[in-house]
Scaffold this motif. Structure first.
Motif, PDB file in Angstrom:
ATOM      1  N   PHE A   1      37.943  28.021  36.430  1.00 25.33           N
ATOM      2  CA  PHE A   1      38.022  29.484  36.314  1.00 25.33           C
ATOM      3  C   PHE A   1      39.049  30.044  37.299  1.00 25.33           C
ATOM      4  CE2 PHE A   1      33.401  30.257  34.577  1.00 25.33           C
ATOM      5  CZ  PHE A   1      33.716  29.488  33.465  1.00 25.33           C
ATOM      6  N   LYS A   2      39.122  29.433  38.489  1.00 25.96           N
ATOM      7  CA  LYS A   2      40.104  29.897  39.486  1.00 25.96           C
ATOM      8  C   LYS A   2      41.519  29.580  39.020  1.00 25.96           C
ATOM      9  CE  LYS A   2      37.217  29.260  43.611  1.00 25.96           C
ATOM     10  NZ  LYS A   2      36.989  28.322  44.699  1.00 25.96           N
ATOM     11  N   GLU A   3      41.703  28.375  38.506  1.00 22.89           N
ATOM     12  CA  GLU A   3      43.028  27.974  38.009  1.00 22.89           C
ATOM     13  C   GLU A   3      43.482  28.871  36.864  1.00 22.89           C
ATOM     14  OE1 GLU A   3      42.675  23.815  36.994  1.00 22.89           O
ATOM     15  OE2 GLU A   3      42.182  23.333  39.083  1.00 22.89           O
ATOM     16  N   GLU A   4      42.541  29.321  36.061  1.00 22.75           N
ATOM     17  CA  GLU A   4      42.843  30.188  34.903  1.00 22.75           C
ATOM     18  C   GLU A   4      43.059  31.646  35.334  1.00 22.75           C
ATOM     19  OE1 GLU A   4      43.179  29.549  31.623  1.00 22.75           O
ATOM     20  OE2 GLU A   4      42.738  27.406  31.677  1.00 22.75           O
ATOM     21  N   GLY A   5      42.857  31.925  36.610  1.00 25.19           N
ATOM     22  CA  GLY A   5      43.062  33.288  37.116  1.00 25.19           C
ATOM     23  C   GLY A   5      41.895  34.223  36.828  1.00 25.19           C
ATOM     24  N   ILE A   6      40.744  33.643  36.483  1.00 27.80           N
ATOM     25  CA  ILE A   6      39.564  34.466  36.173  1.00 27.80           C
ATOM     26  C   ILE A   6      38.843  34.861  37.455  1.00 27.80           C
ATOM     27  CG2 ILE A   6      37.306  34.462  35.027  1.00 27.80           C
ATOM     28  CD1 ILE A   6      38.487  32.438  33.032  1.00 27.80           C
ATOM     29  N   LEU A   7      38.728  33.902  38.354  1.00 26.95           N
ATOM     30  CA  LEU A   7      38.015  34.129  39.618  1.00 26.95           C
ATOM     31  C   LEU A   7      38.951  33.963  40.804  1.00 26.95           C
ATOM     32  CD1 LEU A   7      34.699  32.025  39.211  1.00 26.95           C
ATOM     33  CD2 LEU A   7      35.029  34.430  38.661  1.00 26.95           C
ATOM     34  N   GLU A   8      38.586  34.639  41.878  1.00 26.67           N
ATOM     35  CA  GLU A   8      39.236  34.421  43.170  1.00 26.67           C
ATOM     36  C   GLU A   8      38.130  34.273  44.199  1.00 26.67           C
ATOM     37  OE1 GLU A   8      43.432  36.880  42.661  1.00 26.67           O
ATOM     38  OE2 GLU A   8      41.801  37.787  43.799  1.00 26.67           O
ATOM     39  N   GLN A   9      38.416  33.582  45.291  1.00 29.33           N
ATOM     40  CA  GLN A   9      37.391  33.412  46.314  1.00 29.33           C
ATOM     41  C   GLN A   9      37.991  33.602  47.697  1.00 29.33           C
ATOM     42  OE1 GLN A   9      35.036  29.893  45.814  1.00 29.33           O
ATOM     43  NE2 GLN A   9      33.610  30.479  47.421  1.00 29.33           N
ATOM     44  N   GLU A  10      37.320  34.385  48.520  1.00 19.76           N
ATOM     45  CA  GLU A  10      37.729  34.566  49.921  1.00 19.76           C
ATOM     46  C   GLU A  10      36.515  34.236  50.774  1.00 19.76           C
ATOM     47  OE1 GLU A  10      39.394  38.496  50.400  1.00 19.76           O
ATOM     48  OE2 GLU A  10      40.890  38.112  48.840  1.00 19.76           O
ATOM     49  N   GLY A  11      36.550  33.131  51.471  1.00 15.82           N
ATOM     50  CA  GLY A  11      35.367  32.668  52.201  1.00 15.82           C
ATOM     51  C   GLY A  11      34.274  32.379  51.201  1.00 15.82           C
ATOM     52  N   LYS A  12      33.128  33.031  51.388  1.00 15.64           N
ATOM     53  CA  LYS A  12      32.016  32.797  50.450  1.00 15.64           C
ATOM     54  C   LYS A  12      31.953  33.875  49.368  1.00 15.64           C
ATOM     55  CE  LYS A  12      28.963  30.158  53.468  1.00 15.64           C
ATOM     56  NZ  LYS A  12      27.720  30.129  54.234  1.00 15.64           N
ATOM     57  N   VAL A  13      32.895  34.834  49.437  1.00 20.58           N
ATOM     58  CA  VAL A  13      32.837  35.958  48.492  1.00 20.58           C
ATOM     59  C   VAL A  13      33.657  35.647  47.241  1.00 20.58           C
ATOM     60  CG1 VAL A  13      33.223  38.436  48.215  1.00 20.58           C
ATOM     61  CG2 VAL A  13      32.594  37.521  50.446  1.00 20.58           C
ATOM     62  N   ILE A  14      33.029  35.879  46.101  1.00 20.91           N
ATOM     63  CA  ILE A  14      33.703  35.629  44.817  1.00 20.91           C
ATOM     64  C   ILE A  14      34.130  36.958  44.199  1.00 20.91           C
ATOM     65  CG2 ILE A  14      33.339  34.786  42.447  1.00 20.91           C
ATOM     66  CD1 ILE A  14      31.637  32.559  43.599  1.00 20.91           C
ATOM     67  N   PHE A  15      35.346  36.980  43.659  1.00 20.62           N
ATOM     68  CA  PHE A  15      35.866  38.164  42.970  1.00 20.62           C
ATOM     69  C   PHE A  15      36.129  37.784  41.517  1.00 20.62           C
ATOM     70  CE2 PHE A  15      37.043  38.536  47.392  1.00 20.62           C
ATOM     71  CZ  PHE A  15      36.874  39.868  47.694  1.00 20.62           C
ATOM     72  N   ILE A  16      35.820  38.704  40.617  1.00 22.57           N
ATOM     73  CA  ILE A  16      36.179  38.492  39.209  1.00 22.57           C
ATOM     74  C   ILE A  16      37.477  39.244  38.951  1.00 22.57           C
ATOM     75  CG2 ILE A  16      35.510  38.929  36.806  1.00 22.57           C
ATOM     76  CD1 ILE A  16      32.600  38.441  37.683  1.00 22.57           C
ATOM     77  N   LYS A  17      38.464  38.504  38.492  1.00 21.85           N
ATOM     78  CA  LYS A  17      39.817  39.062  38.342  1.00 21.85           C
ATOM     79  C   LYS A  17      40.095  39.430  36.884  1.00 21.85           C
ATOM     80  CE  LYS A  17      43.924  39.248  40.677  1.00 21.85           C
ATOM     81  NZ  LYS A  17      44.283  40.586  40.281  1.00 21.85           N
ATOM     82  N   ASP A  18      39.608  38.612  35.964  1.00 23.83           N
ATOM     83  CA  ASP A  18      39.942  38.827  34.558  1.00 23.83           C
ATOM     84  C   ASP A  18      38.676  38.785  33.694  1.00 23.83           C
ATOM     85  OD1 ASP A  18      40.949  38.810  31.992  1.00 23.83           O
ATOM     86  OD2 ASP A  18      42.592  37.431  32.453  1.00 23.83           O
ATOM     87  N   GLU A  19      38.108  39.970  33.454  1.00 23.38           N
ATOM     88  CA  GLU A  19      36.846  40.023  32.707  1.00 23.38           C
ATOM     89  C   GLU A  19      37.039  39.650  31.233  1.00 23.38           C
ATOM     90  OE1 GLU A  19      34.746  43.760  32.819  1.00 23.38           O
ATOM     91  OE2 GLU A  19      33.040  42.913  31.752  1.00 23.38           O
ATOM     92  N   ASP A  20      38.190  40.051  30.655  1.00 21.96           N
ATOM     93  CA  ASP A  20      38.425  39.752  29.236  1.00 21.96           C
ATOM     94  C   ASP A  20      38.399  38.245  28.983  1.00 21.96           C
ATOM     95  OD1 ASP A  20      38.603  42.380  28.674  1.00 21.96           O
ATOM     96  OD2 ASP A  20      40.789  42.488  28.801  1.00 21.96           O
ATOM     97  N   LYS A  21      39.041  37.526  29.898  1.00 16.52           N
ATOM     98  CA  LYS A  21      39.081  36.074  29.743  1.00 16.52           C
ATOM     99  C   LYS A  21      37.688  35.457  29.964  1.00 16.52           C
ATOM    100  CE  LYS A  21      42.883  32.917  30.417  1.00 16.52           C
ATOM    101  NZ  LYS A  21      44.100  32.688  31.187  1.00 16.52           N
ATOM    102  N   LEU A  22      36.941  36.080  30.855  1.00 14.48           N
ATOM    103  CA  LEU A  22      35.573  35.612  31.129  1.00 14.48           C
ATOM    104  C   LEU A  22      34.697  35.794  29.874  1.00 14.48           C
ATOM    105  CD1 LEU A  22      34.168  34.357  33.588  1.00 14.48           C
ATOM    106  CD2 LEU A  22      33.468  36.622  34.292  1.00 14.48           C
ATOM    107  N   LEU A  23      34.906  36.937  29.195  1.00 17.37           N
ATOM    108  CA  LEU A  23      34.175  37.204  27.944  1.00 17.37           C
ATOM    109  C   LEU A  23      34.537  36.154  26.894  1.00 17.37           C
ATOM    110  CD1 LEU A  23      34.556  41.082  27.780  1.00 17.37           C
ATOM    111  CD2 LEU A  23      32.375  39.871  27.684  1.00 17.37           C
ATOM    112  N   GLU A  24      35.814  35.820  26.868  1.00 15.08           N
ATOM    113  CA  GLU A  24      36.300  34.812  25.925  1.00 15.08           C
ATOM    114  C   GLU A  24      35.665  33.449  26.251  1.00 15.08           C
ATOM    115  OE1 GLU A  24      40.557  32.893  25.480  1.00 15.08           O
ATOM    116  OE2 GLU A  24      40.693  35.079  25.489  1.00 15.08           O
ATOM    117  N   PHE A  25      35.652  33.109  27.533  1.00 16.40           N
ATOM    118  CA  PHE A  25      35.065  31.839  27.970  1.00 16.40           C
ATOM    119  C   PHE A  25      33.566  31.792  27.683  1.00 16.40           C
ATOM    120  CE2 PHE A  25      37.808  29.211  31.011  1.00 16.40           C
ATOM    121  CZ  PHE A  25      38.992  29.602  30.403  1.00 16.40           C
ATOM    122  N   ALA A  26      32.932  32.969  27.770  1.00 17.86           N
ATOM    123  CA  ALA A  26      31.477  33.036  27.527  1.00 17.86           C
ATOM    124  C   ALA A  26      31.149  33.053  26.042  1.00 17.86           C
ATOM    125  CB  ALA A  26      30.897  34.270  28.198  1.00 17.86           C
TER     126      ALA A  26
END
Lengths: 116, 236
Positions: free
Chosen positions: B207-232
């Motif tokens: 998901f990170k490689e696909e640019g969907i998620l980003e992570q800073e320390g232990k915090v996760i950010f969702i970057k691309d919701e459309d792609k996440l919907l597609e993946f889901a």
């Protein structure tokens, strides 16, 4: 008399068990964490209860002990934790029951509360 | 001996979200008088699977893990409760032992309302019963969706769905991305979607490689919701 734990007479225990059904705990459980206001008063009927302070066992109260009633009434933290062990039966004395007894100004529970 | 700061139900930040939200002032005052509020620390248990219920728990703040241990001893996380949620109602009204354990994930302020008062309050204020029915219906819907997801979707789809659920519940918009205001371990995520933590780690990397998620320390950010919907595999 300690405000945290009081020992009831056999007659008082019998009256309260006639009023309320006991609950059987099938797993160990922290009924009250140290420095919390008790959610209920606990009347110990059967099994094993542990009184904890700083996570160390302070004592194991005898059957017929009533714990946390004063602190529940006054919304003050109990300076110790109470852990119920597996297969222990207790009766819960709820806040609403205490308020009811205080309003009625009669009955065994009211007498117990009055003596606290 | 100090007195714990007791938030009145009238001023509770969760008032509009719980089962007492339709109560008028008299009713809410009664609830307030009969409840007990406590602060629970991370790791504390609110109730334990197999033990008898004796009241309801209303979450004022914090996050609570609701999990169930199966016959094989494995823990499955059913859901994460947050402010405004009510816990323990199902077992309380079915007169059964708790079928799950509630454990504090982040320090929480929780109010306890005893069974006797709840039953009395429902008779006096039927709106509480209606709110409870609505809540139980929503939960049943969510449970049905979860069952369908478990049997029909693969792990990658389930993980994407989990992130969408976390976004909806704990997402905070920040500079074109959504920060998830909840810290879950890979083990906990794996337990929520019924897989191994290694698999979760592998798909999160994807998901990170696909640019969907980003992570800073232990915090996760969702970057691309459309792609996440597609993946889901969710069609809107």
């Amino acid at each position: 008399m300690s405000k945290e734990i009081i020992t009831l007479s056999e007659e008082e225990v019998r009256t309260l068990t006639d009023l309320k059904s006991p609950l059987l705990f099938k797993n160990d459980f922290d009924l009250i964490y140290e420095s919390q206001v008790p959610n209920v008063g606990i009347l110990f009927l059967e099994g094993e209860l542990k009184i904890l302070r700083k996570r160390k066992i302070l004592s194991t109260p005898p059957l017929g002990s009533l714990i946390g009633l004063y602190h529940l009434m006054h919304n003050t933290p109990l300076p110790m934790g109470v852990k119920v062990c597996k297969n222990t039966s207790v009766i819960m004395i709820e806040k609403s029951t205490i308020l009811e007894a205080l309003a009625q100004k009669s009955g065994t529970l009211y007498q117990i509360i009055s003596n606290l | 001996m100090s007195i714990i700061k007791n938030v009145n139900c009238e001023n509770c930040s969760s008032r509009g979200k719980g089962i007492f939200c339709d109560l008028e002032n008299t009713g809410i005052k009664e609830v307030s008088e009969n409840k007990v509020m406590n602060i629970y620390k991370k790791g504390h248990t609110i109730f334990h699977q197999g033990n008898p219920p004796f009241g309801l728990y209303c979450v004022n703040s914090g996050k609570i893990k609701i999990s169930k241990v199966g016959n094989d001893g494995k823990e499955s996380i059913i859901r994460i409760a947050k402010e405004g949620d009510v816990l323990g109602h199902r077992s309380l009204f079915s007169n059964e032992s708790y079928n799950a354990t509630a454990t504090i994930l982040e320090d929480a302020a929780i109010c306890f309302i005893d069974k006797k008062f709840i039953y009395k309050a429902i008779q006096t204020y039927p709106t509480i019963a209606i709110q409870l029915i609505q809540k139980l219906s929503r939960e049943m819907g969510a449970a049905e969706s979860m069952t369908a997801s478990m049997s029909q979707k693969n792990v990658r789809e389930r993980l994407a769905e989990l992130f969408l659920m976390l976004k909806q519940t704990y997402g905070i918009e920040e500079k074109g991305r959504t920060r998830l205001d909840i810290k879950l371990t890979r083990d906990e995520m794996a337990s929520m979607i019924g897989t191994a933590s290694e698999t979760v780690i592998r798909f999160i990397s994807e998901f990170k490689e696909e640019g969907i998620l980003e992570q800073e320390g232990k915090v996760i950010f969702i970057k691309d919701e459309d792609k996440l919907l597609e993946f889901a595999n969710i069609q809107l």
